[in-house]
Design an enzyme around this catalytic site. Structure first.
Site, mmCIF file in Angstrom:
data_model
loop_
_atom_site.group_PDB
_atom_site.id
_atom_site.type_symbol
_atom_site.label_atom_id
_atom_site.label_comp_id
_atom_site.label_asym_id
_atom_site.label_seq_id
_atom_site.Cartn_x
_atom_site.Cartn_y
_atom_site.Cartn_z
ATOM 1 N N SER A 201 42.299 43.872 33.050
ATOM 2 C CA SER A 201 43.661 43.369 33.302
ATOM 3 C C SER A 201 43.632 42.563 34.587
ATOM 4 C CB SER A 201 44.636 44.540 33.478
ATOM 5 O OG SER A 201 44.484 45.117 34.766
ATOM 6 N N ASP A 202 44.689 41.826 34.860
ATOM 7 C CA ASP A 202 44.798 41.265 36.208
ATOM 8 C C ASP A 202 45.436 42.334 37.103
ATOM 9 O OD1 ASP A 202 44.613 39.676 38.399
ATOM 10 O OD2 ASP A 202 45.620 37.939 37.545
ATOM 11 N N TRP A 203 45.466 42.045 38.365
ATOM 12 C CA TRP A 203 45.945 42.997 39.377
ATOM 13 C C TRP A 203 47.369 43.470 39.013
ATOM 14 C CZ3 TRP A 203 42.987 44.219 43.784
ATOM 15 C CH2 TRP A 203 43.632 44.996 44.737
#
Ligand code: BGC
Length: 750
Positions: free
Chosen positions: A268-270
């Protein structure tokens, strides 16, 4: 364009798969979920803040620890003190260099040089791996047609082919020929997908991309990286057609896994998993974890929805153990391929570190040189002639700003390594030429004009003024979008002030994005656009100013005249009323009380030109290149065949130089409307004065086809138009026919 380079990641082998399966069989549920979690150190020593979770197998990867000894200690805890001894992935944003900083990715894209981009990534991987990093979050391949977007700096520009070719080179550079080598790091292509289309260039804003556009424009660079063997993929923060990318099973399952057979893992992204709730897709973290894991996000970055909720979701039967096992297998596969099970530790670098640094600095210098674009050069004011100059005024806030020339994403970048333009100019000017330096503004944003008199005096006393203008590093990058992309602060006024000296003025612009330069383009004689050029920007720029090397960069993005033209990009569609110089009216020429009419009118704005200020592919040189003899190998080809296209390029100017030969194609009639031009091939060549070269390209189905009405790949017979030249505005053209089967049969002899 086809590639001969090998995949950088080996395909999964039976032996490896058996090891993975055997390991998964020994894992408890909590250990499995641990592999899906990426931990970041809290306040205090990482071994203390992360230690217990590592021992208990509750974290499989870490981010943002870049000290070799600390990383080794964390690896040791994971390997020696946890039950199963699984080594860690150590992630860091190594985006354009590590301690030695290369030009920003958008700058590197202006080199149109995959070999150089590969070298830059290799140099970055060598430095980063010495610190224990084994996983980077690059390349970023988000196509963007909006220079307001701060992350355009991190992108490789607006074109799918150029982005794809350069991103593939980056993957090859980071991962090397063998991912298990100690200096190889796993790459992560991001942000899947569509992030660069955020509305009005506001970072994180929503996107609207029809599937046909997604497939024809936004997805191809990701596919290039998958084909190059990229180890991992990162999801995007953005929303795509109502389903945020981090929970988008169309993207993550159908395209990535089913259509492309991607075997690496998805991160995932942050915090993009809990943000599914902020988007309004899920009601809470638990639902968000379910949505992301079900869609195919294998590893959660930074937040803890997986560690808190996956077990519960499994117990309640909402999530299947097969989903978790598959995610864990994909993560372990990369760890095995990185060789971490054989040796998770980073050795003391010894003498290598010195050689690595030297190579990195040399590559950074080449990259800065080849990335810089000469946008304008009236009366051949450049190159500066050292034999004739007695003095130079070096003016502007970015002439001697070691940190500001580095650009965005430089967590580990060392400003101490920077050589600034002022230093570079002084070095080349020697004792013969007086260099007068006046910063004139404290920062690129400053509005305080009190030092302008001093700048004007220096300009008056000198033979030529070189102005260093643009944006500081912090004005581009993530979360740093701008609504107005003129030169910030009082810089345009500084240009006008210096102009009053009546001497030649050269502007060197350091920036993280295209800027609207309409205000200054008439006020300066020459413009060198250097992006944020990195550690070695200074000597590279000095070489270009004095003509030690001829500029050779070409724009990987369109430069608008005014912000209101955005989105403006070269591979646009024709529309039903395409503009032409004859069909436009300027606001000042409209008579008073003019009757309303649209007759003869086309797609343009009343208050600006319909063309950009500088087109995609544009870039001048100190020499001139003449193109002739554009030919196809045959007037017709059949589907499945390859067409050869050749052109002769001659250096008809005074000095040696590199040219980037660009080939564009148009399919004028198709089942879905196609762009007026699309880049299909390019090559950087070097020619001595008077030398000419026949450059050959090959086009095949891959270049002629597109995603059609039913979102399937089609290659349609008919006429194609081809242009070759030194920018997207070239008008040297040939056509050829792609034949259908009956036409092929009819042509057969007998
Ligand atoms: C960015 C990613 C980056 C990640 C880790 C996010 O905010 O969008 O591109 O890799 O942070 O630092």
């Amino acid at each position: 364009m086809s590639s001969t380079s090998p995949r950088t990641r080996p395909p999964a082998s039976d032996d490896l798969e058996q090891r993975i399966t055997a390991l998964i069989q020994r894992m408890s549920l909590s250990e499995k979920i641990g592999q899906m979690v990426l931990g970041q150190p809290g306040e205090g020593p990482p071994a203390e803040t992360l230690g217990d979770r590592l021992r208990e197998g509750r974290i499989g990867s870490i981010i943002n620890v870049v000290d070799r000894e600390t990383v080794n200690e964390l690896q040791r805890i994971a390997v020696e003190e946890s039950r199963l001894g699984i080594p860690l992935l150590v992630g860091r944003d190594v985006i354009h260099g590590f301690q030695t900083v290369m030009p920003i990715p958008l700058g590197q894209a202006a080199s149109w040089n995959p070999d150089l981009v590969r070298k830059a990534a290799r140099a970055a991987a060598e430095e980063a791996s010495l610190a224990g990093v084994n996983w980077t979050y690059a390349p970023m391949v988000d196509i963007s047609r909006d220079p307001r977007w701060g992350r355009v700096a991190e992108s490789l520009g607006e074109d799918p082919l150029l982005t794809g070719e350069l991103a593939k080179a980056m993957v090859e550079g980071f991962q090397g020929e063998d991912l298990s080598a100690p200096d190889a790091i796993a790459a992560c292509v991001k942000h899947f997908a569509g992030y660069g289309a955020s509305e009005s260039g506001r970072d994180y804003a929503t996107t609207n991309i029809p599937e046909n556009e997604l497939r024809n424009v936004y997805l191809p660079p990701f596919k290039s990286c998958i084909d190059a063997g990229v180890a991992t993929v990162m999801t995007s923060f953005s929303d795509l057609d109502g389903i945020p990318a981090t929970a988008n099973d169309f993207l993550l399952r159908r395209i990535l896994r089913e259509e492309w057979s991607f075997e690496g893992f998805v991160v995932s992204d942050w915090a993009s998993i809990p943000e599914l709730t902020t988007h309004g897709l899920t009601a809470n973290d638990k639902e968000a974890a379910l949505a992301a894991a079900s869609a195919g996000v294998d590893l959660e970055m930074a937040t803890d929805t997986y560690s808190r909720h996956l077990a519960e979701l499994l117990e309640s039967g909402q999530l299947a153990i097969e989903t978790i096992d598959a995610a864990v297998a994909r993560i372990l596969r990369i760890k095995f391929q990185l060789g971490l099970f054989d040796n998770p530790y980073t050795d003391q670098p010894g003498g290598d570190a010195v050689a690595i640094r030297e190579r990195a600095l040399e590559t950074a210098r080449d990259a800065a040189t080849q990335s810089t674009v000469l946008l304008q050069n009236r009366e051949a004011v450049l190159p500066l002639d050292r034999a004739r100059l007695a003095s130079i005024a070096v003016i502007g806030p970015l002439a001697d700003a070691p940190y500001e020339q580095l650009g965005t994403w430089i967590f580990d970048g060392d400003p101490e390594l920077s050589l600034t333009p002022l230093q570079g100019i002084r070095e080349l000017a020697g004792d013969q030429i007086a260099v007068r330096h006046v910063p004139a503004l404290d920062t690129s944003r400053s509005r305080d004009t009190s030092a302008f008199d001093q700048a004007l005096a220096a300009a008056r006393e000198s033979d030529v003024t070189v102005l260093f203008l643009g944006e500081e590093s912090i004005l581009s990058g993530e979360a740093h979008s701008r609504a107005n992309i003129d030169l910030p602060g009082a810089q345009a006024e500084l240009v006008r002030t210096v102009r009053q000296a009546g001497k030649p003025v050269v502007a060197v612009i350091l920036a993280g994005r295209p800027l609207t330069l309409s205000d200054i383009v008439e006020e300066v004689d020459a413009i060198l656009f250097a992006w944020h050029p990195g550690s070695m920007g200074g000597p590279a720029i000095a070489d270009l100013l004095f003509g030690t090397v001829s500029p050779s960069g070409k724009l990987p993005v369109t430069f608008p005249r005014v912000v209101g033209q955005i989105p403006i990009y070269y591979n646009q569609k024709n529309g039903g009323k395409p503009p032409s110089p004859e069909s436009v009216v300027h606001i000042d020429d409209i008579p008073v009380e003019a009757p309303q009419t649209s007759l003869g009118m086309t797609a343009f704005h009343l208050d600006t030109d319909f063309r950009p200020l500088f087109a995609f592919g544009h870039g001048l040189s100190y020499t001139r290149f003449h193109y002739s003899n554009l030919r196809t190998g045959a007037p017709t080809i059949a589907i499945g065949e390859t067409l050869r296209i050749s052109v002769e390029v001659k250096n008809i100017g005074p000095v040696a130089g590199d040219e980037i030969v660009q080939l564009y194609l148009r399919d004028p009639v198709a089942q879905v409307t196609r762009p007026i031009r699309e880049l299909k091939a390019f090559r950087r060549i070097n020619l001595e004065p008077g030398q000419s070269l026949t450059v050959e390209f090959e086009l095949c189905d891959r270049d002629l086809g597109f995603y059609g009405r039913h979102q399937e790949w089609v290659v349609e017979p008919g006429e194609f138009q081809v242009w070759v030249g030194g920018s997207s505005e070239t008008d040297l053209q040939v056509t050829f026919q792609l034949l259908n089967e009956e036409e092929v049969v009819a042509l057969r002899p007998g």
